[in-house]
Motif scaffolding. Structure first.
Motif, PDB file in Angstrom:
ATOM      1  N   UNK A 162       0.833  -1.202   0.000  1.00  0.00           N
ATOM      2  CA  UNK A 162       0.000   0.000   0.000  1.00  0.00           C
ATOM      3  C   UNK A 162       0.867   1.251   0.000  1.00  0.00           C
ATOM      4  N   UNK A 163       1.914   1.254   0.808  1.00  0.00           N
ATOM      5  CA  UNK A 163       2.825   2.396   0.841  1.00  0.00           C
ATOM      6  C   UNK A 163       3.470   2.619  -0.514  1.00  0.00           C
ATOM      7  N   UNK A 164       3.868   1.531  -1.151  1.00  0.00           N
ATOM      8  CA  UNK A 164       4.476   1.640  -2.481  1.00  0.00           C
ATOM      9  C   UNK A 164       3.462   2.192  -3.482  1.00  0.00           C
ATOM     10  N   UNK A 165       2.200   1.770  -3.365  1.00  0.00           N
ATOM     11  CA  UNK A 165       1.151   2.269  -4.254  1.00  0.00           C
ATOM     12  C   UNK A 165       0.962   3.782  -4.074  1.00  0.00           C
ATOM     13  N   UNK A 166       1.126   4.263  -2.857  1.00  0.00           N
ATOM     14  CA  UNK A 166       1.011   5.694  -2.585  1.00  0.00           C
ATOM     15  C   UNK A 166       2.277   6.459  -2.939  1.00  0.00           C
ATOM     16  N   UNK A 167       3.348   5.711  -3.206  1.00  0.00           N
ATOM     17  CA  UNK A 167       4.626   6.358  -3.489  1.00  0.00           C
ATOM     18  C   UNK A 167       5.341   6.803  -2.227  1.00  0.00           C
ATOM     19  N   UNK A 168       5.027   6.148  -1.118  1.00  0.00           N
ATOM     20  CA  UNK A 168       5.605   6.502   0.176  1.00  0.00           C
ATOM     21  C   UNK A 168       6.636   5.466   0.604  1.00  0.00           C
ATOM     22  N   UNK A 169       7.591   5.925   1.404  1.00  0.00           N
ATOM     23  CA  UNK A 169       8.493   5.002   2.075  1.00  0.00           C
ATOM     24  C   UNK A 169       7.750   4.443   3.288  1.00  0.00           C
ATOM     25  N   UNK A 170       8.299   3.398   3.891  1.00  0.00           N
ATOM     26  CA  UNK A 170       7.648   2.826   5.071  1.00  0.00           C
ATOM     27  C   UNK A 170       7.596   3.826   6.215  1.00  0.00           C
ATOM     28  N   UNK A 171       8.618   4.649   6.369  1.00  0.00           N
ATOM     29  CA  UNK A 171       8.589   5.636   7.456  1.00  0.00           C
ATOM     30  C   UNK A 171       7.514   6.688   7.194  1.00  0.00           C
ATOM     31  N   UNK A 172       7.303   7.064   5.929  1.00  0.00           N
ATOM     32  CA  UNK A 172       6.234   8.019   5.602  1.00  0.00           C
ATOM     33  C   UNK A 172       4.854   7.405   5.852  1.00  0.00           C
ATOM     34  N   UNK A 173       4.687   6.133   5.477  1.00  0.00           N
ATOM     35  CA  UNK A 173       3.420   5.445   5.718  1.00  0.00           C
ATOM     36  C   UNK A 173       3.159   5.335   7.218  1.00  0.00           C
ATOM     37  N   UNK A 174       4.176   4.952   7.978  1.00  0.00           N
ATOM     38  CA  UNK A 174       4.033   4.836   9.437  1.00  0.00           C
ATOM     39  C   UNK A 174       3.635   6.174  10.046  1.00  0.00           C
ATOM     40  N   UNK A 175       4.263   7.252   9.595  1.00  0.00           N
ATOM     41  CA  UNK A 175       3.944   8.584  10.124  1.00  0.00           C
ATOM     42  C   UNK A 175       2.502   8.964   9.787  1.00  0.00           C
ATOM     43  N   UNK A 176       2.068   8.655   8.563  1.00  0.00           N
ATOM     44  CA  UNK A 176       0.696   8.974   8.161  1.00  0.00           C
ATOM     45  C   UNK A 176      -0.306   8.183   8.994  1.00  0.00           C
ATOM     46  N   UNK A 177      -0.020   6.900   9.231  1.00  0.00           N
ATOM     47  CA  UNK A 177      -0.918   6.083  10.054  1.00  0.00           C
ATOM     48  C   UNK A 177      -0.953   6.559  11.496  1.00  0.00           C
ATOM     49  N   UNK A 178       0.180   6.993  12.017  1.00  0.00           N
ATOM     50  CA  UNK A 178       0.216   7.511  13.389  1.00  0.00           C
ATOM     51  C   UNK A 178      -0.584   8.803  13.501  1.00  0.00           C
TER      52      UNK A 178
END
Length: 80
Positions: free
Chosen positions: A55-71
């Motif tokens: 999902x993060x890759x689909x959004x073009x995000x790194x895992x740290x960016x995805x984690x920050x968005x979820x937090x």
């Protein structure tokens, strides 16, 4: 004042009727539906990638960016 026996009987009766002791109805996971949707868009797991990583890759995000968005979302903050 209530005697120990009466209090003990009352507690036992309450424990038998508490809702948390009853099994909850099953709730289907949305993960398979999300995985199908991502696959329909061309995003399938590569190697040991998790659904979150895909999902993060689909959004073009790194895992740290995805984690920050979820937090942020978990704290009720608006997305960026």
């Amino acid at each position: 004042m209530v005697g120990n026996k009466a209090l003990s009987r009352r507690l036992q009766r309450l424990e038998r009727t508490l809702a948390w002791k009853q099994p909850r109805p099953p709730c289907p996971s949305p993960a398979p539906e999300i995985a199908r949707w991502l696959a329909s868009k061309g995003f399938v797991p590569e190697g040991n990638e998790s659904l979150a990583e895909v999902m993060g890759r689909a959004f073009g995000w790194t895992m740290s960016e995805l984690r920050a968005a979820l937090m942020r979302r978990a704290m009720g903050l608006p997305g960026e």
